[in-house]
Design a protein around this motif. Structure first.
Motif, mmCIF file in Angstrom:
data_model
loop_
_atom_site.group_PDB
_atom_site.id
_atom_site.type_symbol
_atom_site.label_atom_id
_atom_site.label_comp_id
_atom_site.label_asym_id
_atom_site.label_seq_id
_atom_site.Cartn_x
_atom_site.Cartn_y
_atom_site.Cartn_z
ATOM 1 N N VAL A 1 -23.727 16.824 -104.115
ATOM 2 C CA VAL A 1 -22.649 17.791 -104.504
ATOM 3 C C VAL A 1 -23.132 19.308 -104.337
ATOM 4 O O VAL A 1 -22.582 19.875 -103.772
ATOM 5 N N ASP A 2 -24.213 19.198 -105.220
ATOM 6 C CA ASP A 2 -24.853 20.695 -105.171
ATOM 7 C C ASP A 2 -25.021 21.365 -103.724
ATOM 8 O O ASP A 2 -24.904 22.552 -103.538
ATOM 9 N N VAL A 3 -25.551 20.400 -102.882
ATOM 10 C CA VAL A 3 -25.888 20.927 -101.430
ATOM 11 C C VAL A 3 -24.502 21.294 -100.771
ATOM 12 O O VAL A 3 -24.450 22.622 -100.227
ATOM 13 N N GLU A 4 -23.664 20.269 -100.890
ATOM 14 C CA GLU A 4 -22.240 20.638 -100.211
ATOM 15 C C GLU A 4 -21.623 21.956 -100.873
ATOM 16 O O GLU A 4 -20.941 22.772 -100.224
ATOM 17 N N TYR A 5 -21.528 21.951 -102.305
ATOM 18 C CA TYR A 5 -20.796 23.186 -102.736
ATOM 19 C C TYR A 5 -21.526 24.572 -102.456
ATOM 20 O O TYR A 5 -20.949 25.523 -102.364
ATOM 21 N N SER A 6 -22.907 24.469 -102.440
ATOM 22 C CA SER A 6 -23.511 25.494 -102.210
ATOM 23 C C SER A 6 -23.349 25.980 -100.534
ATOM 24 O O SER A 6 -23.129 27.603 -100.465
ATOM 25 N N ASN A 7 -23.072 25.325 -99.695
ATOM 26 C CA ASN A 7 -22.511 25.662 -98.693
ATOM 27 C C ASN A 7 -21.130 26.466 -98.481
ATOM 28 O O ASN A 7 -20.514 27.190 -97.955
ATOM 29 N N PHE A 8 -20.194 25.707 -99.189
ATOM 30 C CA PHE A 8 -18.699 26.024 -99.765
ATOM 31 C C PHE A 8 -18.865 27.579 -100.448
ATOM 32 O O PHE A 8 -18.077 28.380 -99.679
ATOM 33 N N CYS A 9 -19.389 27.683 -101.291
ATOM 34 C CA CYS A 9 -19.285 28.829 -102.284
ATOM 35 C C CYS A 9 -20.156 29.973 -101.479
ATOM 36 O O CYS A 9 -19.738 31.304 -101.586
ATOM 37 N N GLY A 10 -21.207 29.238 -100.518
ATOM 38 C CA GLY A 10 -21.857 30.430 -99.837
ATOM 39 C C GLY A 10 -21.181 31.228 -98.755
ATOM 40 O O GLY A 10 -21.077 32.430 -98.385
ATOM 41 N N PHE B 1 -6.694 22.797 -96.679
ATOM 42 C CA PHE B 1 -7.407 23.985 -96.172
ATOM 43 C C PHE B 1 -7.254 25.160 -97.111
ATOM 44 O O PHE B 1 -6.158 25.480 -97.678
ATOM 45 N N PHE B 2 -7.989 26.250 -97.159
ATOM 46 C CA PHE B 2 -8.015 27.254 -98.009
ATOM 47 C C PHE B 2 -8.069 28.589 -96.907
ATOM 48 O O PHE B 2 -8.869 28.568 -96.395
ATOM 49 N N SER B 3 -7.034 29.525 -97.101
ATOM 50 C CA SER B 3 -7.091 30.589 -96.236
ATOM 51 C C SER B 3 -7.974 31.613 -96.552
ATOM 52 O O SER B 3 -7.577 31.780 -97.978
ATOM 53 N N LEU B 4 -8.712 32.236 -95.760
ATOM 54 C CA LEU B 4 -9.379 33.327 -96.043
ATOM 55 C C LEU B 4 -8.764 34.668 -95.651
ATOM 56 O O LEU B 4 -9.137 35.895 -96.002
ATOM 57 N N GLY B 5 -7.699 34.551 -94.797
ATOM 58 C CA GLY B 5 -7.299 35.607 -94.053
ATOM 59 C C GLY B 5 -6.105 34.921 -93.048
ATOM 60 O O GLY B 5 -6.382 33.501 -93.073
ATOM 61 N N ASP B 6 -5.228 35.689 -92.275
ATOM 62 C CA ASP B 6 -4.327 35.075 -91.183
ATOM 63 C C ASP B 6 -5.231 34.674 -90.367
ATOM 64 O O ASP B 6 -5.939 35.048 -89.212
ATOM 65 N N GLY B 7 -5.038 33.046 -90.244
ATOM 66 C CA GLY B 7 -5.708 32.494 -88.854
ATOM 67 C C GLY B 7 -7.398 32.292 -89.317
ATOM 68 O O GLY B 7 -8.101 32.009 -88.387
ATOM 69 N N LYS B 8 -7.706 32.309 -90.687
ATOM 70 C CA LYS B 8 -9.223 32.105 -90.862
ATOM 71 C C LYS B 8 -9.073 31.336 -92.319
ATOM 72 O O LYS B 8 -8.801 31.647 -93.283
ATOM 73 N N VAL B 9 -9.684 30.065 -92.017
ATOM 74 C CA VAL B 9 -9.620 29.045 -92.758
ATOM 75 C C VAL B 9 -10.998 28.241 -93.266
ATOM 76 O O VAL B 9 -11.966 28.358 -92.452
ATOM 77 N N ILE B 10 -11.028 27.559 -94.418
ATOM 78 C CA ILE B 10 -12.232 26.681 -94.589
ATOM 79 C C ILE B 10 -11.703 25.408 -95.032
ATOM 80 O O ILE B 10 -10.664 25.171 -95.516
ATOM 81 N N GLY B 11 -12.563 24.502 -94.451
ATOM 82 C CA GLY B 11 -12.233 22.906 -95.079
ATOM 83 C C GLY B 11 -13.419 22.196 -94.654
ATOM 84 O O GLY B 11 -14.500 22.485 -94.027
ATOM 85 N N TYR B 12 -13.185 20.914 -94.882
ATOM 86 C CA TYR B 12 -14.415 19.778 -94.781
ATOM 87 C C TYR B 12 -14.573 19.549 -93.354
ATOM 88 O O TYR B 12 -13.769 19.284 -92.434
ATOM 89 N N ARG B 13 -15.709 19.361 -92.908
ATOM 90 C CA ARG B 13 -16.241 19.145 -91.508
ATOM 91 C C ARG B 13 -16.093 17.807 -91.197
ATOM 92 O O ARG B 13 -15.772 17.150 -90.115
ATOM 93 N N ARG B 14 -15.937 16.759 -92.163
ATOM 94 C CA ARG B 14 -15.913 15.359 -92.168
ATOM 95 C C ARG B 14 -14.754 14.890 -91.335
ATOM 96 O O ARG B 14 -14.654 14.147 -90.817
ATOM 97 N N ASN B 15 -13.470 15.733 -91.438
ATOM 98 C CA ASN B 15 -12.315 15.137 -90.871
ATOM 99 C C ASN B 15 -12.493 15.712 -89.585
ATOM 100 O O ASN B 15 -11.561 16.813 -89.119
ATOM 101 N N ALA B 16 -12.944 14.752 -88.932
ATOM 102 C CA ALA B 16 -13.334 15.469 -87.589
ATOM 103 C C ALA B 16 -12.162 15.613 -86.595
ATOM 104 O O ALA B 16 -12.019 16.571 -85.992
ATOM 105 N N LYS B 17 -11.124 14.702 -86.761
ATOM 106 C CA LYS B 17 -9.845 14.801 -85.674
ATOM 107 C C LYS B 17 -9.220 15.869 -86.172
ATOM 108 O O LYS B 17 -8.391 16.732 -85.371
ATOM 109 N N ALA C 1 -16.335 24.985 -91.139
ATOM 110 C CA ALA C 1 -16.194 23.741 -91.532
ATOM 111 C C ALA C 1 -17.452 23.481 -92.280
ATOM 112 O O ALA C 1 -18.890 23.833 -92.148
ATOM 113 N N PHE C 2 -17.303 22.990 -93.889
ATOM 114 C CA PHE C 2 -18.532 22.702 -94.580
ATOM 115 C C PHE C 2 -18.829 21.230 -94.834
ATOM 116 O O PHE C 2 -17.711 20.582 -94.752
ATOM 117 N N PRO C 3 -19.814 20.877 -95.069
ATOM 118 C CA PRO C 3 -20.339 19.671 -95.215
ATOM 119 C C PRO C 3 -19.440 18.985 -96.260
ATOM 120 O O PRO C 3 -19.425 19.535 -97.354
#
Length: 412
Positions: free
Chosen positions: A42-51, A337-353, A387-389
């Motif tokens: 969890v710590d590794v994954e969250y560090s990439n997310f908050c990073g 997904f969480f939007s950082l701005g218009d057309g700019k988002v962050i989400g899990y990489r595991r959801n490949a499709k 896309a974060f792990p």
């Protein structure tokens, strides 16, 4: 804040802490988890997310703000006594907590406070007596900063949580927004004790439109509270409501099946639009407020409801075109997904499709590790998904939007 997609300027997070290690197979369901988590991963994954977020915007952390607020003796007492009341602690514990340094007290309010007389050899598996170890219960879900509070334009909705295990979170968030950010708050329970709202169900579509999920967490009375609040304040306003399945738990909030990617695109779980499977018979309702009058109208689905209000918006399908994959990826927050701005988002990489669907829709796929290390600059891309792990974090039942409470955005 008037949208879900304006350029993000500040966000509130909480790093998953010791509290998530205080779950066992005996109390995981009570804590609203389907399994216990491996914290080092969890710590590794969250560090990439908050990073990623720290590279993009100002980031505030709950634990840091709480420690600062606890320096105020009056607020300290309010939080301690309120927490003890909710967890049925005795007066002696309240006074013991009052005497802790602010950093230790902040940790206790989040991570729980162990009974100094608890002995590991005295509990029995068959009785489930392990819960008695903590006089003040851990806040296992606090890192889902979206749920207990949600920005609604220039105010914050302090949400009325549907499960007792999460009720104490609202004390902390109400203190943060009232006393640190100094924002006016709303609370549905102050209007009706049975009204329930949660932040995962509340999305700001536009200055005159909210999208809201109605299900096991946000109920009809909670939505009615919001409708009546805006009917008193606005000449014209709309609320688009999507009814959600009561089970399984992956459908607890609207943002598990629908999120905004930008002004003209959204991520959707296809059965929600087609009204098939678990969404068969689930209504989509437009609440129209005009001159104090409230009118309810059924509409075909969320996207058509938005389009009917003049929106130029198209869906991207979570999980791609295969219904089996759609279900698998939705289970692990594939639409969250969480939007950082218009057309700019962050989400899990595991959801490949789902990531492939975004790629086809013109979103550059960026790896969080490359962003955090500085090898990739998000500002160089007009549209992207960071896309974060996620192998452990998704098992907690939420994704990027669940883990973020936006404080400030630019106007679209």
């Amino acid at each position: 804040m008037a949208s879900e997609t304006g350029r993000l300027r500040a966000v509130l997070l909480h790093r998953p802490g010791v509290e998530i290690e205080r779950m066992t197979p005996l109390n995981a369901a009570h804590a609203l988890y389907s399994d216990i988590l491996n914290k080092p991963i969890v710590d590794v994954e969250y560090s990439n997310f908050c990073g990623v977020l720290e590279k993009w915007t100002d980031v505030y952390y709950v634990e840091d703000i709480l420690e600062e607020l606890l320096e105020d003796s009056e607020l300290r007492r309010h939080l301690v006594e309120g927490s003890c009341d909710m967890d049925n602690c005795d007066d002696d514990l309240a006074e013991r907590l009052m005497g802790l340094p602010s950093a230790e007290l902040a940790a206790a309010l989040i991570e729980g406070y162990e009974d100094p007389e608890w002995r590991s050899g005295e509990w029995r598996v068959e009785s489930g007596d392990l819960e008695s170890r903590y006089l003040l219960k851990p806040l296992y879900n606090l890192f889902f900063t979206r749920d207990a509070s949600s920005t609604v334009y220039d105010r914050v909705l302090v949400n009325s949580m549907s499960f007792e295990v999460r009720e104490r979170e609202t004390l902390i968030y109400e203190a943060i927004f009232k006393h640190f950010f100094k924002v006016e708050t709303l609370n549905a329970m102050a209007w009706d004790r049975d009204a329930r709202t949660e932040g995962g169900d509340v999305q700001i579509a536009a200055p005159d439109l909210l999208c809201i999920g109605q299900g096991i967490r946000t109920n009809v009375k909670g939505i009615k509270y919001l409708a009546q609040t805006f009917a008193q304040e606005r000449e014209r306003f709309n609320i688009l409501v999507q009814e959600l399945p009561k089970s399984p738990e992956s459908f607890i909030h609207l943002d598990m099946v629908f999120t905004f990617l930008g002004k003209h695109e959204c991520m959707v779980f296809e059965p929600m639009l087609k009204k098939t499977g678990l969404f068969a018979g689930k209504d989509t309702t437009l609440i129209t407020i005009e001159g104090g009058n409230i009118r309810y109208t059924k509409v075909p689905d969320m996207v058509k409801g938005l389009q009917g209000l003049g929106w130029d918006i198209e869906p991207v399908t979570g999980g791609g075109s295969d219904p089996w994959v759609q279900l698998r990826e939705q289970w692990h927050s594939g639409c969250n997904f969480f939007s950082l701005g218009d057309g700019k988002v962050i989400g899990y990489r595991r959801n490949a499709k789902t990531i492939e669907a975004l790629d086809r829709a013109g979103f550059a796929v960026l790896n969080a590790e490359d962003i955090v290390s500085g090898r990739v600059d998000m500002n160089s891309y007009e549209k992207f998904v960071a896309a974060f792990p996620g192998s452990e974090l998704p098992r907690a039942g939420g994704g990027a939007r669940c883990m973020t409470m936006p404080i400030l955005r630019d106007a679209d």
